[in-house]
Scaffold this motif. Structure first.
Motif, PDB file in Angstrom:
ATOM      1  N   SER A  34      30.114 -65.531 -57.669  1.00 37.18           N
ATOM      2  CA  SER A  34      29.874 -64.356 -56.841  1.00 37.18           C
ATOM      3  C   SER A  34      28.711 -63.543 -57.389  1.00 37.18           C
ATOM      4  CB  SER A  34      31.139 -63.494 -56.764  1.00 37.18           C
ATOM      5  OG  SER A  34      30.926 -62.355 -55.969  1.00 37.18           O
ATOM      6  N   SER A  35      28.724 -63.272 -58.714  1.00 36.98           N
ATOM      7  CA  SER A  35      27.618 -62.511 -59.304  1.00 36.98           C
ATOM      8  C   SER A  35      27.688 -62.561 -60.822  1.00 36.98           C
ATOM      9  CB  SER A  35      27.649 -61.048 -58.838  1.00 36.98           C
ATOM     10  OG  SER A  35      28.813 -60.399 -59.317  1.00 36.98           O
ATOM     11  N   VAL A  36      26.527 -62.368 -61.458  1.00 28.54           N
ATOM     12  CA  VAL A  36      26.422 -62.058 -62.884  1.00 28.54           C
ATOM     13  C   VAL A  36      25.768 -60.690 -62.947  1.00 28.54           C
ATOM     14  CG1 VAL A  36      25.459 -62.703 -65.120  1.00 28.54           C
ATOM     15  CG2 VAL A  36      26.171 -64.488 -63.514  1.00 28.54           C
ATOM     16  N   LYS A  37      26.467 -59.704 -63.485  1.00 31.42           N
ATOM     17  CA  LYS A  37      25.957 -58.339 -63.431  1.00 31.42           C
ATOM     18  C   LYS A  37      26.226 -57.618 -64.743  1.00 31.42           C
ATOM     19  CE  LYS A  37      30.192 -57.093 -60.927  1.00 31.42           C
ATOM     20  NZ  LYS A  37      30.732 -56.585 -59.641  1.00 31.42           N
ATOM     21  N   THR A  38      25.614 -56.457 -64.893  1.00 30.43           N
ATOM     22  CA  THR A  38      25.807 -55.662 -66.096  1.00 30.43           C
ATOM     23  C   THR A  38      27.162 -54.964 -66.049  1.00 30.43           C
ATOM     24  OG1 THR A  38      24.693 -53.773 -65.069  1.00 30.43           O
ATOM     25  CG2 THR A  38      23.339 -55.278 -66.377  1.00 30.43           C
ATOM     26  N   THR A  78      17.203 -59.571 -67.119  1.00 31.11           N
ATOM     27  CA  THR A  78      17.527 -59.873 -65.727  1.00 31.11           C
ATOM     28  C   THR A  78      16.491 -60.802 -65.135  1.00 31.11           C
ATOM     29  OG1 THR A  78      17.734 -58.918 -63.507  1.00 31.11           O
ATOM     30  CG2 THR A  78      16.358 -57.722 -65.061  1.00 31.11           C
ATOM     31  N   CYS A  90      15.415 -60.742 -62.290  1.00 36.09           N
ATOM     32  CA  CYS A  90      14.528 -59.995 -61.391  1.00 36.09           C
ATOM     33  C   CYS A  90      13.249 -59.572 -62.113  1.00 36.09           C
ATOM     34  CB  CYS A  90      15.238 -58.764 -60.833  1.00 36.09           C
ATOM     35  SG  CYS A  90      16.657 -59.152 -59.790  1.00 36.09           S
ATOM     36  N   ASP A  98      25.228 -57.611 -72.183  1.00 41.14           N
ATOM     37  CA  ASP A  98      25.870 -56.555 -71.391  1.00 41.14           C
ATOM     38  C   ASP A  98      26.318 -57.099 -70.037  1.00 41.14           C
ATOM     39  OD1 ASP A  98      23.436 -56.984 -70.198  1.00 41.14           O
ATOM     40  OD2 ASP A  98      22.891 -54.862 -70.018  1.00 41.14           O
ATOM     41  N   LYS A  99      26.591 -58.416 -69.974  1.00 38.57           N
ATOM     42  CA  LYS A  99      26.864 -59.074 -68.698  1.00 38.57           C
ATOM     43  C   LYS A  99      28.355 -59.348 -68.486  1.00 38.57           C
ATOM     44  CE  LYS A  99      22.511 -59.539 -67.516  1.00 38.57           C
ATOM     45  NZ  LYS A  99      21.852 -59.084 -68.758  1.00 38.57           N
ATOM     46  N   GLU A 151      31.528 -62.549 -62.079  1.00 39.95           N
ATOM     47  CA  GLU A 151      32.542 -62.479 -61.030  1.00 39.95           C
ATOM     48  C   GLU A 151      32.539 -63.801 -60.272  1.00 39.95           C
ATOM     49  OE1 GLU A 151      33.932 -59.028 -58.074  1.00 39.95           O
ATOM     50  OE2 GLU A 151      32.018 -59.923 -57.465  1.00 39.95           O
TER      51      GLU A 151
END
Length: 243
Positions: A131-135, A173, A175, A190-191, A194
């Motif tokens: 779903s996502s890899v995020k901070t 990131t 990005c 810091d990841k 989900e």
């Protein structure tokens, strides 16, 4: 059987060997327990083999195998004590797994839980999707692969039924490529990750997530570790669930 003492959760009773008493662990459309008879599954003409298996709480499982039928497993719901006494055993998980419901007997009793639901419809294949890899997390850096097992209310687990693609966790990131850097050994980022489990099988009630992590040690050697989330996730309704 006659109740004589004990608390409300696990009363103690005395066997009456002069009378036949079937297992009293079936809810038949009401809130009262009724006698469990084998003809709930088999006719009187069906030859069956019954094996007795000790269970973890002192009760026993009856494994019933009949012609052209899926084998079933029935828990007695009581354990035998000394002096002709017995104790009723209640399993206080998310469901009382040695008390049965007429409406879903097949799901509760089937010894072999395959890819078909109780109504005979085929269950979809299960997949793990990113779903996502995020901070906002503290995951160690590396390349993760996640694995899924289903579990029931007694915490019995299936074999691994789904595997994710490789999920990379690193500093920075994607990005802004100039911020990206790898990690060494057990260095944390810091990841957080989900996942979405697609194609839930509601014969089961729990999700067990295992993982492997590939990383580099301080000498530059490729290393692998494996683990599991300590507590399973409770399965929600619907076809998919994020964890």
């Amino acid at each position: 059987m006659n109740d004589i003492s004990g608390d409300d959760n696990e009363p103690i009773g005395l066997f009456d060997y002069n009378a036949y008493t079937p297992l009293g662990n079936l809810y038949n459309g009401n809130n009262r327990l009724n006698a469990f008879h084998i003809n709930n599954f088999y006719t009187k003409e069906t030859p069956v083999t019954i094996e007795v298996q000790d269970s973890y709480d002192g009760s026993v499982n009856l494994i019933v195998i009949g012609d052209e039928k899926t084998p079933i497993i029935i828990n007695s719901g009581f354990s035998v004590l000394t002096d002709n006494k017995y104790k009723l055993t209640n399993r206080e998980q998310s469901a009382d797994t040695n008390k049965y419901q007429v409406a879903n007997l097949i799901e509760q009793l089937s010894l072999i839980r395959n890819s078909y639901a109780a109504n005979g419809s085929e269950i979809k294949l299960t997949n793990i999707e990113l779903s996502s890899v995020k901070t906002g997390g503290q995951l160690k850096g590396g390349n993760y692969t996640f694995y899924l097992k289903f579990g029931d209310d007694d915490y019995n687990q299936t074999d691994i039924i789904a595997e994710s693609r490789i999920v990379s966790v690193f500093n920075g990131t994607d990005c802004i490529p100039s911020t990206i850097s790898g990690t060494l050994a057990d260095e944390r980022t810091d990841k957080m990750v989900e996942l979405e489990i697609v194609g839930l099988n509601h014969v089961y009630s729990k999700l067990y997530i295992y993982y492997t992590r590939e990383y580099s040690d301080v000498q530059g050697y490729r290393m692998t570790e494996a683990g599991v989330f300590v507590e399973p996730f409770e399965m929600t309704t619907g076809d998919s669930q994020k964890v």
